[in-house]
Design an enzyme around this catalytic site. Structure first.
Site, PDB file in Angstrom:
ATOM      1  N   GLU A 372       0.861  -1.219   0.118  1.00 18.72           N
ATOM      2  CA  GLU A 372       0.056  -0.037  -0.038  1.00 18.72           C
ATOM      3  C   GLU A 372       1.083   1.221  -0.005  1.00 18.72           C
ATOM      4  O   GLU A 372       2.085   1.309   0.706  1.00 18.72           O
ATOM      5  CB  GLU A 372      -0.894   0.028   1.347  1.00 18.72           C
ATOM      6  CG  GLU A 372      -1.936  -0.814   1.179  1.00 18.72           C
ATOM      7  CD  GLU A 372      -2.902  -0.668   2.380  1.00 18.72           C
ATOM      8  OE1 GLU A 372      -3.009   0.636   2.797  1.00 18.72           O
ATOM      9  OE2 GLU A 372      -3.649  -1.541   2.966  1.00 18.72           O
TER      10      GLU A 372
HETATM   11  P1  P53 Z   1      -7.597   5.736   4.241  1.00 20.91           P
HETATM   12  C1  P53 Z   1      -4.951   4.747   8.734  1.00 20.91           C
HETATM   13  C2  P53 Z   1      -6.343   4.609   9.133  1.00 20.91           C
HETATM   14  C3  P53 Z   1      -7.171   3.507   8.535  1.00 20.91           C
HETATM   15  C4  P53 Z   1      -6.250   2.519   7.809  1.00 20.91           C
HETATM   16  O1  P53 Z   1      -6.193   4.895   4.631  1.00 20.91           O
HETATM   17  C5  P53 Z   1      -5.156   2.759   7.571  1.00 20.91           C
HETATM   18  C6  P53 Z   1      -4.541   3.848   7.994  1.00 20.91           C
HETATM   19  C7  P53 Z   1      -2.935   4.176   7.416  1.00 20.91           C
HETATM   20  O2  P53 Z   1      -2.115   3.332   7.802  1.00 20.91           O
HETATM   21  O3  P53 Z   1      -4.350   1.981   6.956  1.00 20.91           O
HETATM   22  C8  P53 Z   1      -4.439   1.514   5.573  1.00 20.91           C
HETATM   23  O4  P53 Z   1      -8.572   4.917   3.761  1.00 20.91           O
HETATM   24  C9  P53 Z   1      -5.505   0.565   5.224  1.00 20.91           C
HETATM   25  C10 P53 Z   1      -6.548   0.705   4.173  1.00 20.91           C
HETATM   26  C11 P53 Z   1      -6.829   2.190   4.040  1.00 20.91           C
HETATM   27  C12 P53 Z   1      -5.364   2.919   3.688  1.00 20.91           C
HETATM   28  O5  P53 Z   1      -4.559   2.700   4.810  1.00 20.91           O
HETATM   29  O6  P53 Z   1      -8.191   6.075   5.915  1.00 20.91           O
HETATM   30  O7  P53 Z   1      -4.807  -0.800   5.185  1.00 20.91           O
HETATM   31  O8  P53 Z   1      -7.656  -0.164   4.420  1.00 20.91           O
HETATM   32  O9  P53 Z   1      -7.732   2.339   3.219  1.00 20.91           O
HETATM   33  C13 P53 Z   1      -5.784   4.297   3.534  1.00 20.91           C
HETATM   34  O10 P53 Z   1      -7.301   7.065   3.733  1.00 20.91           O
END
Ligand code: P53
Length: 475
Positions: A372
């Protein structure tokens, strides 16, 4: 020089953020379904309410998401057009076991993913499968308390045996738990934990963590037994903590903060609880119940590779006057005066990716996989629905350059790179649609309005050329 010939370029999604079809094909409800968009998204963390079902007055974006449940053939075709070598997705546990504790799986759910994997394979795309991406069946939360309960290991074992057996020959790359360290920051999303009043939350979190770590080792064992070709990885929400200054106290505080996260990967990759963690838990009065068999299992079945997400770096200070925080997110941190931030306050730090890769490779000496990375931004389509997302291209270019330096100049062994949210999807942190990461625009807004039409953005062609040149052409 450059990336390995078989470098796995691609993109990543998670079931609950893109599939929708929340009650289709016999699917059961999970924690990730009942979190609404808006301020009350994580009420359980703050202990105000216990929402374990849909409640009136809220919008639940995961119910339909971008409806990939009905669009996956079209979407995978677009991924193939970009030249994807791999597609990272997650299995919705409740499609396979709607309640989680059934003896027999739901055939409709199994058939859905089988066809999805076959669609990938028909384009030469290797699926990279996250077994659980924050999801836990609601029934297992209500009945057993989620991962605080040791019985979860058995339910998880049943799930992974089913998956490894059914998809043998179709799937080779597996991740046991998405961002396993997130259990400390978002225990409901991470592990289906709902706390009682006056409960020692740290105790519960670490007991639940132990159960996940044992389940992960068990999954690794079973994956290798069923098919020695299987490659199993752990998954860390990475991003180093920098000391704000060279004051020794700041440096030490940053090291301690990093260890909170390393702890999980230390166990999964080295096969034992690290001394610093045992000592710290002892000081905090945390007593993890564990058996000799657990310890033997952890030791014998470590992961094959280390995967991680990287969006930003963080800063640690011991100076209370310097605690200006970045905007609200689960990993809020002290502001770094040298970095710009995204519209959601995530501090943009490409070199931090190279530093993180080196730190992980030095520590574990196992191949890495970046599963990611990306920029969540507001996109404004023109009259034709086209988005000129140069800001996204800039972010990705700089991160891919840094990743290339880590490979070429530092000799880090890197298996692949899957950017996050290759098609626009629901944000995990906020539940919004407008926080977009994709190369493909999806017409849907925060309230669930829109046609769901897919449109290529400018970054689509850019990424296509990056992949075609194996990361040589980044212009
Ligand atoms: P979003 C923060 C909060 C929630 C999930 O995040 C997160 C993180 C950052 O590390 O982890 C990952 O959608 C996760 C995904 C997520 C992505 O970060 O809040 O594995 O599911 O969508 C991005 O912008």
């Amino acid at each position: 020089m450059g990336f390995r010939k078989d470098f796995l370029w691609g993109g990543a999604t998670a079931a609950n953020q893109c599939e929708g079809g929340y009650n289709a094909g016999g699917r059961g409800l999970a924690n990730v379904d009942v979190v609404p968009v808006g301020e009350d998204r994580f009420p359980i963390i703050t202990g105000q309410k216990k929402m374990l079902d849909f409640e009136p007055g809220y919008f639940y974006p995961a119910k339909e998401a971008i409806d990939m449940y009905h669009h996956y053939k079209e979407d995978i075709k677009l991924f193939a057009e970009m030249g994807f070598k791999t597609y990272r997705l997650s299995i919705a546990w409740t499609r396979i076991f709607p309640n989680g504790d059934e003896a027999e799986p739901n055939e409709q759910g199994l058939a859905f993913y089988e066809d999805l994997f076959k669609t990938c394979k028909s384009y030469g795309i290797e699926p990279l499968v996250t077994i659980t991406h924050f999801d836990c069946p609601i029934h297992l939360i209500k009945e057993y308390g989620g991962w605080r309960n040791r019985k979860m290991i058995d339910f998880y074992e049943n799930l992974v045996r089913t998956l490894f057996t059914r998809y043998q020959g179709l799937v080779k790359y597996w991740l046991t738990f998405n961002e396993i360290n997130m259990i400390l920051h978002a225990p409901f999303m991470g592990a289906g934990l709902v706390f009682e009043e006056d409960e020692d939350e740290t105790q519960v979190k670490y007991q639940a963590s132990h159960h996940e770590l044992v389940a992960s080792a068990l999954a690794t064992k079973i994956a290798h037994e069923i098919d020695p070709e299987n490659q199993v990885g752990c998954m860390l929400a990475a991003g180093l903590n920098y000391p704000y200054s060279c004051k020794p106290e700041d440096v030490f505080a940053a090291q301690e903060k990093d260890r909170e996260n390393y702890f999980f990967i230390d166990v999964q990759s080295r096969g034992a609880y690290p001394n610093y963690a045992l000592k710290q838990l002892e000081r905090e009065g945390v007593k993890i119940e564990m058996t000799e068999e657990d310890l033997a299992l952890l030791k014998a079945h470590t992961v094959d590779f280390i995967s991680f997400s990287y969006y930003a770096s963080r800063v640690v200070t011991t100076d209370p006057k310097l605690n200006e925080q970045t905007e609200g997110n689960i990993f809020a941190s002290v502001k770094n005066p040298y970095l710009e931030a995204s519209e959601w306050g995530w501090q943009i730090d490409p070199l931090g990716l190279r530093t993180t890769m080196n730190a992980l490779y030095d520590r574990y000496q196992k191949p890495l996989f970046i599963v990611e990375n990306g920029l969540g931004a507001v996109d404004t389509p023109d009259g034709e629905g086209y988005v000129e997302d140069d800001y996204r291209i800039d972010y990705l270019r700089e991160h891919i350059k840094a990743m290339k330096d880590a490979v070429e100049l530092d000799g880090v062994d890197l298996l692949g790179y899957t950017s996050w949210g290759c098609i626009d999807l629901v944000s995990a942190g906020t539940g919004e649609m407008k926080k977009r990461y994709g190369f493909i625009y999806v017409d849907r807004d925060n309230e669930g309005k829109g046609t769901l039409k897919r449109t290529k953005k400018k970054s689509f062609d850019w990424y296509k050329q990056v992949i075609a040149s194996n990361g040589e052409n980044l212009r």
